[in-house]
Motif scaffolding. Sequence first.
Motif, short mmCIF file in Angstrom:
data_model
loop_
_atom_site.label_atom_id
_atom_site.label_comp_id
_atom_site.label_asym_id
_atom_site.label_seq_id
_atom_site.Cartn_x
_atom_site.Cartn_y
_atom_site.Cartn_z
N ALA A 1 44.89 43.28 34.55
CA ALA A 1 44.87 42.39 35.71
C ALA A 1 45.95 42.79 36.72
O ALA A 1 45.73 42.76 37.94
CB ALA A 1 45.08 40.95 35.27
N GLU A 2 47.09 43.18 36.20
CA GLU A 2 48.19 43.60 37.09
C GLU A 2 47.83 44.87 37.84
O GLU A 2 48.03 44.97 39.06
CB GLU A 2 49.46 43.81 36.26
CG GLU A 2 50.70 44.06 37.07
CD GLU A 2 51.94 44.13 36.21
OE1 GLU A 2 52.99 44.59 36.73
OE2 GLU A 2 51.89 43.73 35.04
N ALA B 1 44.87 45.96 38.48
CA ALA B 1 43.72 45.73 39.36
C ALA B 1 44.09 44.89 40.59
O ALA B 1 43.24 44.67 41.45
CB ALA B 1 42.61 45.04 38.58
N LEU C 1 44.96 41.68 40.56
CA LEU C 1 44.66 40.26 40.43
C LEU C 1 45.93 39.42 40.34
O LEU C 1 45.99 38.29 40.84
CB LEU C 1 43.80 40.01 39.18
CG LEU C 1 42.31 40.28 39.34
CD1 LEU C 1 41.62 40.10 38.00
CD2 LEU C 1 41.71 39.35 40.37
N LYS D 1 47.24 38.82 43.78
CA LYS D 1 46.44 37.85 44.53
C LYS D 1 46.71 36.43 44.06
O LYS D 1 46.81 35.49 44.87
CB LYS D 1 44.95 38.19 44.39
CG LYS D 1 44.54 39.47 45.11
CD LYS D 1 43.04 39.67 45.06
CE LYS D 1 42.65 40.97 45.75
NZ LYS D 1 43.01 40.97 47.17
N LEU D 2 46.82 36.26 42.75
CA LEU D 2 47.12 34.94 42.21
C LEU D 2 48.50 34.48 42.63
O LEU D 2 48.71 33.31 42.96
CB LEU D 2 47.00 34.97 40.68
CG LEU D 2 47.09 33.65 39.94
CD1 LEU D 2 46.03 32.68 40.44
CD2 LEU D 2 46.95 33.86 38.44
N GLY E 1 52.12 35.18 39.54
CA GLY E 1 50.78 35.29 38.97
C GLY E 1 50.78 35.04 37.48
O GLY E 1 49.91 34.35 36.95
N PHE F 1 37.32 34.73 32.81
CA PHE F 1 38.50 35.41 33.34
C PHE F 1 38.61 36.83 32.78
O PHE F 1 38.90 37.78 33.51
CB PHE F 1 39.76 34.61 33.00
CG PHE F 1 41.04 35.33 33.31
CD1 PHE F 1 41.47 35.44 34.62
CD2 PHE F 1 41.80 35.91 32.31
CE1 PHE F 1 42.64 36.11 34.92
CE2 PHE F 1 42.96 36.58 32.59
CZ PHE F 1 43.38 36.69 33.92
N LEU G 1 36.05 38.92 34.46
CA LEU G 1 36.41 39.14 35.86
C LEU G 1 37.46 40.25 35.98
O LEU G 1 37.36 41.13 36.85
CB LEU G 1 36.94 37.84 36.47
CG LEU G 1 37.45 37.92 37.91
CD1 LEU G 1 36.30 38.24 38.86
CD2 LEU G 1 38.13 36.62 38.31
N VAL G 2 38.46 40.20 35.10
CA VAL G 2 39.49 41.23 35.11
C VAL G 2 38.88 42.61 34.89
O VAL G 2 39.18 43.57 35.61
CB VAL G 2 40.56 40.93 34.03
CG1 VAL G 2 41.50 42.13 33.85
CG2 VAL G 2 41.37 39.69 34.41
N ILE H 1 36.62 43.75 37.97
CA ILE H 1 37.41 44.19 39.13
C ILE H 1 38.11 45.51 38.83
O ILE H 1 38.22 46.38 39.70
CB ILE H 1 38.41 43.10 39.55
CG1 ILE H 1 37.65 41.89 40.08
CG2 ILE H 1 39.39 43.62 40.58
CD1 ILE H 1 38.51 40.74 40.48
N LYS I 1 37.65 48.88 41.05
CA LYS I 1 38.81 49.57 41.63
C LYS I 1 39.15 50.86 40.89
O LYS I 1 40.19 51.47 41.14
CB LYS I 1 40.01 48.63 41.64
CG LYS I 1 39.83 47.45 42.59
CD LYS I 1 41.14 46.73 42.83
CE LYS I 1 40.99 45.68 43.91
NZ LYS I 1 42.28 45.03 44.23
#
Length: 409
Positions: free
Chosen positions: A65-66, A68, A70, A73-74, A97, A245, A248-249, A252, A256
Amino acid sequence: MLNRIWLGFILSAFVYASFNAFILGDGDIYARMIQSIFDMAKLSVEISIGLVGLLAFWLGISKIAEKAGLIDKLAHLMSPLFRILMPAIPANSPAQGHISMNLAANMMGLDNAATPLGLKAMQSLQAHNPNKDTASDAQIMFLVLNTSSVTIFPVTVFMYRAQAGAAMATDVFLPILLATLCSTLAGIIVVASIQKLPLFKLKPLAIFGFVFALLAAAMSYLLTLSAEQLAQASSFWANFLLMGFICLVLAIAAIKKVAAYQEFVEGAKEGFGVAIQIIPYLLAMLVAIAAVRASGMLEGLLAGIKWCVLALGLNAQFVDALPTAFLKPLSGSGARAMMVETMNTYGADSFAGRLASIMQGSTETTFYVLAVYFGSVGIKYTRYAISCGLIADAAGLTAAIAVCYWFFG
């Protein structure tokens, strides 16, 4: 402060045990204390080793997530709130985040997910801490937010109530929500007062007002559901959001062109080190708790409280549920066991059984969270973190008693 509390637990337990041994003739009490201490020493390692898999998994997902973007953004989304509560943390820091993910997991009652995410958040906050062995203001606020933890979906409590034969396992849902909101508000206010944060200016009030408006809207919808629908909705949405979640991670990351597998493995490697690092801190806390429980001091305290309440001519129904309240800041598993024991003894739908359930869902395990979270980054000096966490606990547990009398008294 933690040093004094730790010594106080062990020494007061020894004094109480000595009274039982030499005055009341309980010759086996020291054997029970030593056995309990040894059992807790073993349990501290089992807990830490048991966390390895979960830590590795969630730190791996967090790493993806980091990479990507996310987390950034969070952090950007939550930055208005965290600029108020944690002004020392730079805007758009990854720490924001990670904190958001941890608090979201707590709100959904996902304890297994919240702990590794919380450890990752504490590590991120440590990067902004100028004194590495002393808790920063932001770390104290984060700890208190965790110990007071707003839990919107207390699925675990519902499950234990259903197993204990409750006619409506989810009838404690609204009391838990009200009690945990009181705990969180008390925690935020007391920490903000010490740190002199500007909570009562127009912008902070607008943010908190918006958050509580969303909660009120959610509560209004949930009130339209039956008990069975509420239990199903709680379980379904908690697990759906968690699985959603994760996907989603990964989606994305694929878009990317992030090397998700390699990043997951790199993040997972951190889980082993963190799990081993927390063993000494967890061991110290669990051993002290074991001494208090095995000495009989907790039972003696309850008997004294009940006598005082009855002497004042007051209703003493709540005293039967107090073991859960006393153990909640000390041991999550101990408090859970006390909740189950209370329901088995008095009935899941008794006043004591419902109150124990509300107490279990209204706060987190302060000393466990402190030992694990601060221990994971080597914090030795906790400053006022314990006192603020315990104030939040006291507010939540007091509110639990009040709303239980309101709903079921």
